[in-house]
Design an enzyme around this catalytic site. Structure first.
Site, PDB file in Angstrom:
ATOM      1  N   ALA A  38      37.317  94.922 -43.728  1.00  0.00           N
ATOM      2  CA  ALA A  38      35.858  94.980 -43.937  1.00  0.00           C
ATOM      3  C   ALA A  38      35.162  95.414 -42.652  1.00  0.00           C
ATOM      4  O   ALA A  38      34.219  96.217 -42.681  1.00  0.00           O
ATOM      5  CB  ALA A  38      35.330  93.618 -44.387  1.00  0.00           C
ATOM      6  N   ASP A  39      35.638  94.903 -41.520  1.00  0.00           N
ATOM      7  CA  ASP A  39      35.065  95.294 -40.234  1.00  0.00           C
ATOM      8  C   ASP A  39      35.315  96.775 -39.930  1.00  0.00           C
ATOM      9  O   ASP A  39      34.545  97.401 -39.210  1.00  0.00           O
ATOM     10  CB  ASP A  39      35.700  94.466 -39.108  1.00  0.00           C
ATOM     11  CG  ASP A  39      34.944  93.179 -38.829  1.00  0.00           C
ATOM     12  OD1 ASP A  39      33.739  93.133 -39.134  1.00  0.00           O
ATOM     13  OD2 ASP A  39      35.558  92.233 -38.322  1.00  0.00           O
ATOM     14  N   MET A  40      36.408  97.329 -40.422  1.00  0.00           N
ATOM     15  CA  MET A  40      36.806  98.688 -40.060  1.00  0.00           C
ATOM     16  C   MET A  40      36.254  99.750 -41.013  1.00  0.00           C
ATOM     17  O   MET A  40      36.040 100.898 -40.615  1.00  0.00           O
ATOM     18  CB  MET A  40      38.337  98.805 -40.072  1.00  0.00           C
ATOM     19  CG  MET A  40      39.055  97.852 -39.148  1.00  0.00           C
ATOM     20  SD  MET A  40      39.010  98.380 -37.434  1.00  0.00           S
ATOM     21  CE  MET A  40      40.183  99.725 -37.476  1.00  0.00           C
TER      22      MET A  40
END
Lengths: 415, 415
Positions: A183-185
């Site tokens: 999700a962060d990437m």
């Protein structure tokens, strides 16, 4: 760090980088590797929180705790590559003026504050656009730039909400936390697409715009590519663990020393699998003789394959399958994946080290996974080890501030 | 399908789309949603293999088998949105000439044949560049455009090789097949970044180039953002299942009717968690009284949390945590994620339906997860239900071929 012999595609573009942690800094890291100039803005009191992520690297090698003032968090070391750093206390009016001077000189701003914070600080799109109508301003947030506040957008929270966690694992098993910060990437990757698309539009219109990417939206759009409701309506099991029985044999099988993924969906591949197993007659077993029967008897087929594969090391199983033309692969440890020459030669994973200290540890991190025939990618040999390391360079040379003015800003704690 | 009131960012760019299956078509789907014109080229004998993916949608609703000639695979329905379709038998010299006419009129070509195939067919970068020096030609493959052949690049094979499978799950558990086709989806996202970067470079130089993206490289670069070797060197466990004990409490916990993700790494959050549990005194329990002790006693702490959460439904647990300001989220089913109004309102997941038949089933699929302040995104109301559906339109109107010539090409089986 990288020997660049040719231009990079985004050469000549300047990015003002207000981001922290992982999602935002990964967006500007991609822009840096593609050739844009990045000016990373950090709070003079501590800077990017990722600077405090353990482990660190420095004169004592890798350590769990920071021991020396020039020990650097490996998170910072990998994410700050190719960026110059300035410090600005954005709560100070003078700092906002400096920020706007930077914006006047720039093409792109990226921020990942909590939704609404950049505007409250006076460094949002409205303030930026007022001084530079060509600015492309990208906001990266958990749920979108206009979402009401509340609900912190950590990777694990977004994984849970998006359905990605639920989609992995077996039908009666718990959900699975995906071990890479997907999700962060993913949101930053879409941010870069948004920024570059706006750049293309700016060539037509002459004006910039605001780009707004949500972590939840980016990951949910990936989850949405599978036909969840249609599969349910058609009576198909969506969540099937290590194998997919409706494509049987398809999945991950256990070996004596690890696991192997294999795909033998079609007739020719199934026959190849049975030969690799040393049991070509299985192709004439009525349970496994055609695609429909293999799917109907998937549990028995998977047990038969596992009974074979468990007796052999992964190297034997992969070699036997490949010799028969059956797609197969070792389930590798990430450290082995990062040393695959196919990946290393293309610089999709790259070595990284503390600028001042050699290390015995083979540190590798993300590269730019795009090969251009007419351009290089890679990172300038620069990085803000200290917060505000490039204040003189950026405020002096780039913005033309006098040495006296910079000294005064420093004395006042503005930078 | 979409009401567009403003320009899309990539308006005016033409893409010749040679892609099949998922990875390539998702790249051109993103370009379509951003406003580029897509001309999808398919083999006249059957077309894109994804047309054969079950389930189908048509006059009988959703079905596992195709029942009517105008039943459409939902895979095709979702991936062909906004594209026009022509048929070309690329093994025929006449078809290659038509392809080159298309390239002369275009900005971008995208292909995901096995490495080397496009060149052998005479539709590779060299042939394209010879007729249009401005062309940006993107190749998407398993291991890179120059990789020696062998090793089919299915999603599960790349997941295994990249380390992504290994990275999920607990230390003594089997690897985890990630339930969304992350390898198939990630390479196209980087392809679009490559294409748009090359477009920016073309504005400077006037010439196009070849973009080469590997599925293995794209996913491995994501895996590489975690500091695997440093964590190992620092004695940190990298693979920790549903929770991360070095950040305890952090992870996914079981409730009476499902699972909840929560993050209470810092002091204030841990105190909020203990209050939500109805047991604020835990903050004074020496095992849990500060961050170091919580990490040291992570197993006991996680058991204590699970003993509480298992007694309550997810709704109660999330509400209690949110009331105390602790980041928490329900682990949702994908169908619920796709109906989240935050995602629906931003069109990050969008409804889709057969162009001719209504359906009771609520079909949703991936949208464009980028919101532009000065542009719309979305798909033109067009899609090649039949292979070669837009032959007359594209060859006649776009390329200016005469009706007689088109009829002859059709009679000869070239289109």
């Amino acid at each position: 760090m990288t020997e660049l012999t040719r231009d990079r595609p985004l050469e000549g573009l300047r990015v003002i980088d207000l981001t922290r942690a992982l999602a935002g800094p990964y967006a500007t890291l991609l822009l840096a590797g593609l050739g844009a100039e990045i000016i990373k803005v950090e709070d003079p009191r501590g800077g990017d929180l990722a600077r405090e992520n353990s482990p660190y690297v420095g004169r004592d090698g890798i350590t769990v705790e920071r021991k020396h003032s020039d020990d650097v968090s490996i998170s910072h070391l990998t994410r700050a590559r190719g960026k110059r750093g300035v410090s600005l206390d954005l709560k100070r009016a003078e700092a906002r003026e400096i920020f706007l001077d930077l914006v006047r000189s720039a093409d792109i701003v990226v921020e990942n504050f909590t939704a609404g914070t950049a505007d409250r600080l006076g460094v949002g799109y409205a303030a930026s656009q007022a001084v530079n109508s060509r600015i492309i301003y990208c906001s990266l947030s958990g749920f979108g730039a206009t979402a009401p506040e509340g609900g912190k957008a950590m990777d694990i929270i977004i994984q849970a909400l998006s359905g990605a966690m639920y989609a992995s694992g077996g039908p009666d098993e718990p959900p699975v936390r995906i071990g890479i910060p997907i999700a962060d990437m993913l949101a930053p990757v879409f941010s870069v697409i948004g920024i570059l698309s706006a750049l293309e539009q700016r060539h037509r219109t002459g004006t910039g715009q605001h780009i707004d990417v949500s972590m939840l939206g980016a990951l949910t759009s990936f989850v949405a590519i599978e036909n969840w409701s249609a599969m349910a309506a058609a009576g198909m099991q969506a969540r099937t663990g290590l194998t997919v029985q409706r494509l049987s044999p398809f999945g991950v099988f256990e070996c004596a020393d690890g696991y192997v993924a294999l795909v033998a969906v079609h007739e020719k591949l199934a026959e190849g699998l049975f030969r690799a197993m040393g049991n070509p007659d299985l192709a004439r077993d009525p349970r496994f003789a055609n695609r429909d029967s293999r799917v109907a008897n998937a549990v028995a087929l998977e047990a038969t394959i596992n009974a074979w594969s468990r007796r052999h090391p992964t190297a034997h199983v992969v070699a036997a399958l490949e010799a028969e033309g059956v797609p197969a692969a070792l389930v590798r440890h990430p450290e082995d994946a990062l040393r695959d020459t196919r990946v290393v030669d293309r610089r999709e994973a790259v070595p990284v080290s503390h600028p001042a200290y050699d290390s015995d540890i083979d540190l590798r991190t993300a590269g730019i996974p795009i090969v251009f025939s007419g351009a290089d990618t890679g990172f300038d040999d620069v990085m803000p080890i200290r917060v505000g390391e490039h204040n003189d360079q950026v405020l002096g040379e780039t913005l033309g501030y006098s040495a006296d003015r910079i000294a005064e800003l420093r004395a006042q704690g503005v930078i």
